[in-house]
Design an enzyme around this catalytic site. Structure first.
Site, mmCIF file in Angstrom:
data_model
loop_
_atom_site.group_PDB
_atom_site.id
_atom_site.type_symbol
_atom_site.label_atom_id
_atom_site.label_comp_id
_atom_site.label_asym_id
_atom_site.label_seq_id
_atom_site.Cartn_x
_atom_site.Cartn_y
_atom_site.Cartn_z
ATOM 1 C CD GLU A 136 -2.798 -1.172 -0.151
ATOM 2 O OE1 GLU A 136 -2.992 -0.121 -0.789
ATOM 3 O OE2 GLU A 136 -3.204 -2.287 -0.568
ATOM 4 C CG HIS B 163 1.833 5.708 -8.589
ATOM 5 N ND1 HIS B 163 1.063 4.756 -9.202
ATOM 6 C CD2 HIS B 163 2.357 6.441 -9.597
ATOM 7 C CE1 HIS B 163 1.134 4.911 -10.519
ATOM 8 N NE2 HIS B 163 1.910 5.922 -10.782
HETATM 9 ZN ZN LIG Z 1 -2.727 -2.479 -4.585
#
Ligand SMILES: [Zn+2]
Length: 659
Positions: free
Chosen positions: A453, A459
């Site tokens: 996660e 990201h």
């Molecule tokens: Zn994921």
């Protein structure tokens, strides 16, 4: 009417525009949604009716700037609805989701707006790419259909959004209701004393003093099944899990039918064809071909594993036996069990000395907890993330514990999107479902999920794009798991592992031979893991390529049989009636994405290993070519820029033992 005191009305003045959670009350959401949709529509009308000829600035960029109030309330509300819901929030969700669908359709099906978008001339590649995304979004939403078909499409979309919300709410209620109550601690043989105390505490919290409550996690397989020695209790736990969502059966039949009808209106043979047209895989044939290649060797591996388990068990292995005997075989083969490892995985140490530390080593970023900044729940912690030069990067909110008000699973979402156009920096959230303890000790799977996660969080945090449409994780569904899967590699990296795997009482590092055996066991039980995943994938696939109105249980059984993954001892990771990813989570005809992205992941892990692994230069390159780009370039072009060539599948096949 919205009150002037409504905290959503203007952008937050807190650092990073963190939403002012302390001021937000349940009664603020409804009016903010109403006002947000009204303002957004007025902005859209102004763009559509602009007397000036359409330009990139007065059309596309104006669209990118529109709808800010609606964005603010939506981000906070849907985070709350997933992570800390209440009956009041659920009622608002039921009311507002179909309205939001109508709202999106009112924009996508506005002919004057669509005509203007089509007339825009882009000035450079970035503008051309954004314009192309807009045209694709509008066409896929039905902008080119005639008025009657558009009318039908609006009705289908509205009904689907209501059904999706109902699915999610039914599932949460049923998952809580089916938690298994145990009267006598003697039945819990096999669990550690801490685990038994935890079950007693959970029971107390739900008004069941003096008893024990085994709550259910989202996938079919329940963690306690690995440890419970009592076979009839194991069976009760499994049946509670696998029987979830009976209320959802009629609902998913309707959803599958509506999705098929919508796909046909839009000119596709099936919902899967419609979805795949906008993914990196491109066609259903590409996905089918890959699944066909993976199923036979994975099933052969699972059968071999089953034979090993049955030898130890001395009887046929049922679904509720698999992890119990797998644990025995693991212990016999590697002299290791999960109870031995847990004391080395204390949650805060894993987070700070593992997850954060890896990011510091790779990207130079640092993390400082900001107890002065409040999140939406006392258990959600706020960290400020700074770049190597000390410059502010964003906020990371970690909300790691399970609770009855939180949906199952683990996920990342963003509260504020990075965008140079808007001058905003990212605020991202990670949610996990780790049962709280004193201290909280995790399994290695949970450690891995935390790294996963956090890969999504990076990201979002490293996003460096101009337009909100491209921000962070705004990439195709079958690409979005790639960066998060890559981040899992650091969980087992020797230097990172040595830094975080420390005994919670003594601070001693995990003994090297235990580390070696733990790493060795990562290859163990891969046949099972791959088959349960593929079975769920093939179910999703069947629902969205071949469903024609059959009974749910019959359809499910036939789909698994036809796909060659109907091993009775290895049920799908999710069965149809509690497969939240595909009915309420945006993964319809998309559950294949995990293994599709894993091709890129395994190939990238190989690149890191070939290039010296944990080095700043490597992190910087991954950040520059991939993490920072969001959706601002074609996904596979970004991959090729990073890797220097097309992806290769061999590293994945090797990793999963499928060669
Ligand atoms: Zn994921």
């Amino acid at each position: 009417m919205i009150s002037a005191a409504n905290p959503f009305l203007s952008p937050s003045t807190l650092p990073y525009q963190l939403p002012p959670f302390e001021e937000i009350e349940e009664e603020h959401y409804g009016p903010a949604f109403e006002q947000g949709m009204a303002e957004h529509l007025a902005e859209i009308e102004a763009i559509a009716d602009d007397p000036a000829p359409p330009t990139f600035e007065n059309t596309i960029e104006a669209l990118e700037r529109s709808g800010r109030l609606l964005d603010r309330v939506s981000a906070v509300f849907f985070n709350k609805a997933s992570s800390d819901t209440t009956p009041g929030i659920q009622a608002i969700q039921k009311d507002v989701t179909p309205k939001l669908t109508q709202h999106a359709d009112a924009i996508h099906l506005n002919p004057r707006l669509f005509a203007r978008i089509r007339a825009v001339e882009p000035a450079d590649d970035e503008q051309r790419w954004l314009l192309e995304r807009y045209l694709t979004d509008f066409v896929r939403a039905g902008a080119e259909l005639g008025p009657d078909d558009q009318e039908r499409l609006r009705a289908i979309n509205e009904r689907l959004s209501t059904l999706g919300t109902t699915f999610q709410q039914n599932l949460l209620a049923d998952t809580n209701a089916r938690a298994v109550v145990v009267d006598d601690a003697a039945e819990l043989e096999g669990l550690s004393e801490d685990a038994v105390n935890g079950l007693a505490e959970t029971a107390r919290e739900r008004g069941l003093d003096g008893r024990y409550l085994i709550t259910l996690v989202l996938p079919t397989g329940q963690p306690s099944l690995a440890e419970l020695a009592n076979r009839s209790l194991r069976r009760r736990v499994h049946e509670a899990s696998a029987g979830r969502g009976a209320d959802n059966a009629e609902l998913i039949k309707e959803m599958a039918g509506l999705r098929r009808e919508r796909a046909r209106l839009l000119g596709y043979g099936s919902h899967a064809e419609y979805v795949l047209a906008d993914q990196t895989a491109g066609t259903t044939a590409a996905v089918t071909e890959m699944l066909d290649r993976l199923v036979p060797p994975a099933v052969a591996n699972a059968r071999k594993e089953q034979a090993d388990l049955e030898e130890v068990a001395g009887h046929a292995v049922q679904p509720w036996d698999w992890s119990f005997y797998a644990e025995k075989v693991r212990r016999a083969r590697y002299d290791i069990d999960s109870a031995q490892m847990r004391p080395y995985f204390e949650l805060n140490t894993v987070l700070e000395k593992g997850v954060f530390h890896a990011a510091t080593r790779l990207y130079g970023v640092t993390f400082t907890e900001r107890p002065d900044l409040r999140a939406y729940h006392p258990e959600a912690r706020v960290f400020e993330v700074a770049d190597e030069d000390g410059g502010p990067l964003g906020l990371y909110i970690g909300d790691f514990h399970a609770r009855a008000s939180k949906r199952g699973g683990a996920w990342m979402n963003s509260l504020v999107k990075q965008s140079a156009l808007e001058g905003t920096k990212p605020v991202v959230v990670n949610n996990l479902n780790i049962v709280k303890g004193e201290p909280t000790l995790m399994t290695f799977d949970e450690v891995n999920t935390m790294f996963h996660e956090f890969g999504h969080a990076l990201h979002g945090l490293f996003s460096d794009v101009r337009y909100p449409r491209f921000s962070g994780t705004a990439v195709p569904r079958d690409f979005v798991e790639y960066p998060s899967q890559v981040n899992e590699m650091w969980a087992t990296h020797p230097e990172i592992l040595a830094n975080y795997a420390r005994h919670h009482e003594t601070g001693e590092p995990m003994p090297q031979d235990l580390v070696d055996r733990m790493l060795e066991t990562q290859k163990f039980n891969q046949g099972f893991a791959t088959v349960e995943y593929l079975a769920a994938t093939l179910l999703d696939w069947a629902w969205h390529t071949a469903y024609e109105g059959e009974d749910v249980a019959e359809f499910e059984a036939r789909a698994l049989r036809d796909a060659g993954v109907d091993l009775p001892a290895v049920p799908p990771r999710y069965r149809s009636t509690y497969f939240a990813h595909i009915w309420a989570g945006g993964y319809s005809a998309g559950y294949y994405s995990y293994i599709w992205s894993e091709v890129l992941d395994a190939d990238t892990v190989e690149w890191f290993n070939e290039n010296g692994g944990l080095r700043r230069e490597n992190g910087d390159r991954f950040r520059r070519d991939l993490l920072s780009r969001g959706g601002s370039v074609d996904a596979m072009t970004a991959f090729r820029a990073f890797r220097g060539r097309d992806p290769e599948i061999t590293p994945l096949l090797t990793r999963r033992g499928l060669l």
